[in-house]
Design a protein around this motif. Structure first.
Motif: not given
Length: 159
Positions: A44-47, A57, A59
């Motif tokens: 999952t990646t959240h920015q 970011t 990850e």
């Protein structure tokens, strides 16, 4: 036209499918298929950007596995990279210790012995991991051929 007749209480087993030798059930699956179906990789990646500053970011990576997939996992192997890296580091330290310096016989004995020790530990570790992996290979081949009956829980290799 063909007619089929069956007697009551007669056990009919298909010769085309793999069946459990214990309960004769056909709800069977390869261990490798169960393991692959019950194991998933997570990424999952959240920015986030707050205000005028730069964005951040985050990850996350991981692995999710069902209990059944974990119970039928393949036999473990040992990685060879650690001993190889230790041997390389030992070689660099040994080379540095052997450079001509203003020491007795042109050798820095402390670095020399540390380098030799790292090389010896790395080579011994590599040989031990290699032998372990060779011993595990037969177990891995058995695992690849093994099936699990979902009805009674028997693990077997079809004959």
């Amino acid at each position: 036209m063909r007619t089929l007749s069956f007697q009551r209480n007669e056990l009919v087993v298909s010769h085309n499918a793999v069946a459990c030798p214990h309960c004769h059930g056909q709800n069977v699956q390869l261990l490798s298929v169960i393991h692959a179906a019950g194991t998933s990789r997570i990424k999952t990646t959240h920015q986030v950007q707050s205000g005028v500053g730069p964005s951040v970011t985050v990850e996350t990576t991981g692995k999710h596995q069902t209990d059944l997939a974990a119970s039928v996992s393949p036999p473990p192997g040992k990685r060879l990279l650690g001993p190889v890296i230790l041997t390389i580091v030992g070689s660099i330290i040994l080379y540095d210790g052997l450079k001509l310096m203003n020491t007795w016989w042109g050798v820095d004995w402390t670095r020399f012995f540390i380098g030799v020790a790292f090389i010896a530990i790395g080579v011994i570790g590599f040989v031990r991991h290699w032998r372990f992996n060779v011993a595990q290979y037969d177990k891995l081949e058995v695992w690849r051929r093994s099936w699990l009956c979902h009805a009674c829980g028997t693990r077997f290799e079809p004959s």
